[in-house]
Write an enzyme that holds these catalytic residues in place. Structure first.
Site, PDB file in Angstrom:
ATOM      1  N   LEU A 145      17.299  -4.013 -64.465  1.00 26.91           N
ATOM      2  CA  LEU A 145      18.719  -3.724 -64.239  1.00 26.91           C
ATOM      3  C   LEU A 145      19.223  -4.569 -63.082  1.00 26.91           C
ATOM      4  O   LEU A 145      18.683  -4.500 -61.975  1.00 26.91           O
ATOM      5  CB  LEU A 145      18.916  -2.240 -63.942  1.00 26.91           C
ATOM      6  N   CYS A 146      20.244  -5.368 -63.341  1.00 30.15           N
ATOM      7  CA  CYS A 146      20.823  -6.225 -62.294  1.00 30.15           C
ATOM      8  C   CYS A 146      19.725  -7.128 -61.708  1.00 30.15           C
ATOM      9  O   CYS A 146      19.046  -7.838 -62.443  1.00 30.15           O
ATOM     10  CB  CYS A 146      21.488  -5.348 -61.238  1.00 30.15           C
ATOM     11  N   THR A 147      19.515  -7.083 -60.397  1.00 28.61           N
ATOM     12  CA  THR A 147      18.493  -7.932 -59.786  1.00 28.61           C
ATOM     13  C   THR A 147      17.080  -7.396 -60.021  1.00 28.61           C
ATOM     14  O   THR A 147      16.113  -7.979 -59.517  1.00 28.61           O
ATOM     15  CB  THR A 147      18.737  -8.072 -58.273  1.00 28.61           C
TER      16      THR A 147
END
Length: 314
Positions: free
Chosen positions: A100-102
């Site tokens: 998720l995301c980074t």
């Protein structure tokens, strides 16, 4: 029962936890606990970037999971070696794993993205590509599923990835209903751009926002300055002046941007002939749409469709 395990690194971003509501509502809609969600941290607790300390299960004592979701951090930092060791071990036995995301950086550290397509928050996409050259980073995507490995753009895009997982498991109707229950304005496809024309224009007044919403809902119509001015309850002359001052663009240029965004989504996500796409999004004809695509994207609509078909479906 489908087991979902969340992995929270130190300094995790709390938006990742919001995606648990997607699986909670999916359970309510199907009338049984289809998903079992558990949260893990390396040492049994993790501090969020906001300072919140969350008690979780120790990752070393994990149960097997069908899907692992790895939360990201505000700024990607090297992970604890033990976290990477455990992640590499548990990923082999999982049906799928998502960053998720980074969180994509953590998957990359574990070697799980080598040779795969991936995305992350647009701000960090170039860094991800530089650090891990064996990954094919696609910076302008909401989420990507490359086989069993999923990655998403930042923040709210995590919700779109979670909904895509539900659609994969339970079907499009359940995913749409969950999005509706969450009062999401729209469900975005994985191929959609991380950058929104409406957000980029960012008008300051309600009147100009009103005119843009009117334009977005009526792209197939001519949308003259007079029509937009009427939607904003301003005279055409006053509307043009205020619109340009607030958005930095002329009304005509802004409307073309909205049409381009809508046309690209239709081309990537449907099999409609280009003549139909042009008509539905307000271009005079296919040739007019092609000219706008070359100006806006540097490629014709046919090339956009080819790229969408080459990419594995999310």
């Amino acid at each position: 029962m489908h087991r979902i395990g969340y992995i929270l690194p130190e300094g995790f971003q709390v938006m990742a936890l919001a995606t648990q509501a997607v699986f909670e509502l999916a359970n309510l809609l199907v009338g049984q606990p289809f998903y079992a969600v558990e949260t893990y941290a390396l040492d049994g607790s993790a501090r969020a970037s906001t300072g919140l300390v969350l008690q979780a299960k120790p990752l070393s004592a994990h149960r097997s999971a069908d899907t692992w979701l790895v939360a990201g951090t505000i700024k990607p930092m090297p992970s604890a070696p033990e976290l990477i060791r455990l992640l590499s071990k548990i990923a082999v036995r999982a049906r799928r794993i998502a960053g998720l995301c980074t969180g994509a950086f953590i998957l990359a550290e574990a070697g799980l993205l080598d040779g795969r397509r991936a995305t992350t928050h647009w701000y960090w996409a170039e860094v991800l590509q530089e650090r891990y050259p064996h990954i094919q980073v696609e910076a302008d995507r909401i989420y990507i599923a490359d086989g069993p490995v999923w990655t998403s753009a930042g923040m709210t895009a995590e919700m779109d990835l979670a909904l895509a997982l539900v659609e994969k498991d339970l079907g499009a109707d359940i995913a749409r209903t969950v999005a509706h229950r969450l009062v999401m304005h729209q469900r975005r496809s994985g191929g959609q751009s991380q950058h929104s024309e409406m957000l980029k224009l960012a008008p300051k007044s309600d009147r100009i926002q009103q005119a843009l919403e009117h334009a977005r809902r009526n792209l197939a119509q001519p949308l003259s300055v007079e029509a937009l001015a009427e939607a904003a309850s301003l005279s055409p002359r006053q509307f043009s002046r205020v619109f340009t001052a607030e958005t930095g663009q002329s009304p005509a240029k802004a409307v073309e941007g909205l049409r381009l965004e809508a046309a690209r989504l239709m081309i990537e996500g449907s099999r409609h002939p280009l003549e139909v796409v042009a008509r539905e999004t307000g271009f005079r004809d296919r040739r007019h749409m092609r000219e706008a695509f070359l100006r806006g994207f540097g490629m014709p609509p046919q090339a956009v469709r080819r790229e969408a078909r080459i990419a594995p479906p999310a």
